[in-house]
Write an enzyme that holds these catalytic residues in place. Structure first.
Site, PDB file in Angstrom:
ATOM      1  CG  ASP A 205      -1.673   1.290   1.426  1.00 58.61           C
ATOM      2  OD1 ASP A 205      -2.485   1.622   0.541  1.00 58.61           O
ATOM      3  OD2 ASP A 205      -1.442   1.985   2.428  1.00 58.61           O
ATOM      4  CG  LEU A 286      -7.754   9.745   3.736  1.00 57.39           C
ATOM      5  CD1 LEU A 286      -7.664  11.024   4.541  1.00 57.39           C
ATOM      6  CD2 LEU A 286      -8.990   9.779   2.838  1.00 57.39           C
ATOM      7  NE  ARG A 287       0.709   5.725   2.445  1.00 53.05           N
ATOM      8  CZ  ARG A 287       0.751   4.945   3.511  1.00 53.05           C
ATOM      9  NH1 ARG A 287       0.246   3.735   3.456  1.00 53.05           N
ATOM     10  NH2 ARG A 287       1.284   5.363   4.631  1.00 53.05           N
ATOM     11  N   GLY A 288      -4.576   6.350  -1.299  1.00 55.24           N
ATOM     12  CA  GLY A 288      -5.037   6.194  -2.686  1.00 55.24           C
ATOM     13  C   GLY A 288      -5.522   7.510  -3.276  1.00 55.24           C
TER      14      GLY A 288
END
Length: 348
Positions: A205, A286-288
């Site tokens: 991720d 919220l990385r995406g």
């Protein structure tokens, strides 16, 4: 070709690589904006992963570094300077600079933590009161590319260190109460073969992008790749010369995109739609959202646009999200297809 070029090991030209568009795009976007967070390249053996990564490093323009500094410090950007160089500048000491090729560092699978992070000479520190530091690979990779082949076979602890440095832009080494830190901002590129095992989801991720590459099945394309490689092996300098114009054009495109990037805007409604897609796919954290916004801006800059359009998001979103979906062993739908389905629902 001049003598200097002939003394260095010839690198296969990036623009001569046939196919593998997904991998090439991911690498280009990461060199335009290293804050995207690197790229994980998963694919079959013998598909040109290492060749492509070395080729992008060779293509990039030279960088200006401070002379006699072990960390490739930038002469004017505070975020990219070592503390030693900052002190010199604060004390109005004149610093000299020179240009180097963008560093391309290979991390061997058997590397130790000391080899990666660097070591502090405790004896010298205790006896002479001097902080003596032997830089590791993270120092050498600053402002360049750090490549880990078979990253899925690397010790998880080392992968953690790599990802922490890539995210923070700093490497800190602490030993016996002595602490040394230095800038370490690089594009992290990992590659691996899915047959040898997947990377743990929480580590996967943290890679900004995930490119999947497959062996080319089209016979005529395979012949083209074989002929291209044979021509290069027979006379690399002729092959480099043949692609020099294309290489120069792409290099200029990347430089222009790097300069344009800070001014590229993303409309609020489009940001909302990106987040809707992430929500629809149940992407944790919220990385995406953040990476997709960054990658879309980098792609728009690469296309010489002032604002991100829907099509720019469509071009990059699968690369940014496919590795963040929860794996269901019973599901037959490919994660890339699931992203595309969600995109078609939200972005018409």
């Amino acid at each position: 070709m001049d003598k200097i070029n002939k003394q260095t090991r010839p690198i296969f030209p990036f623009t001569a690589i046939v196919g593998q568009e997904e991998m090439k795009l991911a690498l280009i976007l990461n060199v335009i904006d290293p804050k995207i967070g690197g790229v994980m390249i998963m694919g079959d053996r013998g598909t040109g992963k290492s060749t492509t990564i070395r080729a992008i490093a060779d293509l990039l323009p030279k960088i200006e570094v401070v002379t006699d500094d072990s960390f490739n410090s930038h002469p004017s950007d505070y975020d990219l300077m070592s503390d030693f160089v900052k002190t010199q500048i604060d004390n109005s000491v004149n610093i000299s600079t020179h240009s180097i090729k963008v560093p391309m560092v290979d991390l061997p699978l058997g590397a130790t933590e000391d080899r990666l992070c660097g070591t502090i000479d405790i004896e010298k520190a205790l006896n002479e009161g001097v902080k003596s530091f032997d830089p590791g690979l993270l120092a050498k990779a600053h402002r360049g590319i750090l490549y880990v082949d078979e990253v899925n076979l690397l010790d998880d602890h080392l992968v953690d260190i790599l990802l922490d440095s890539a995210a923070s832009g700093w490497n800190t080494v602490e030993r016996e109460g002595i602490s040394i830190r230095h800038p370490s901002r690089f594009v992290l590129v990992g590659s691996g073969n899915p047959e040898e095992g997947e990377l743990r989801p929480q580590l996967l991720d943290r890679f900004g992008m995930h490119a999947e590459i497959r062996t080319v099945r089209d016979a005529s394309l395979r012949v083209q790749i074989v002929e291209q490689r044979a021509k290069f092996d027979q006379n690399p300098y002729d092959s480099i010369k043949e692609f020099s114009d294309k290489q120069s054009d792409l290099k200029q495109l990347i430089i222009n995109a790097q300069n344009k990037l800070p001014s590229v805007k993303v409309d609020y409604d489009l940001k909302v739609k990106i987040s809707q897609i992430c929500g629809l796919l149940n992407v944790d954290g919220l990385r995406g959202d953040i990476v997709t916004n960054r990658a879309a801006r980098a792609f728009a800059a690469y296309q010489n646009k002032d604002e991100v359009e829907v099509n720019d998001v469509k071009q990059v979103i699968t690369l940014c999200l496919r590795h963040r979906l929860r794996k269901d062993p019973l599901e037959s739908v490919d994660s890339g297809m699931k992203v595309e389905q969600a995109v078609s629902e939200v972005l018409f």
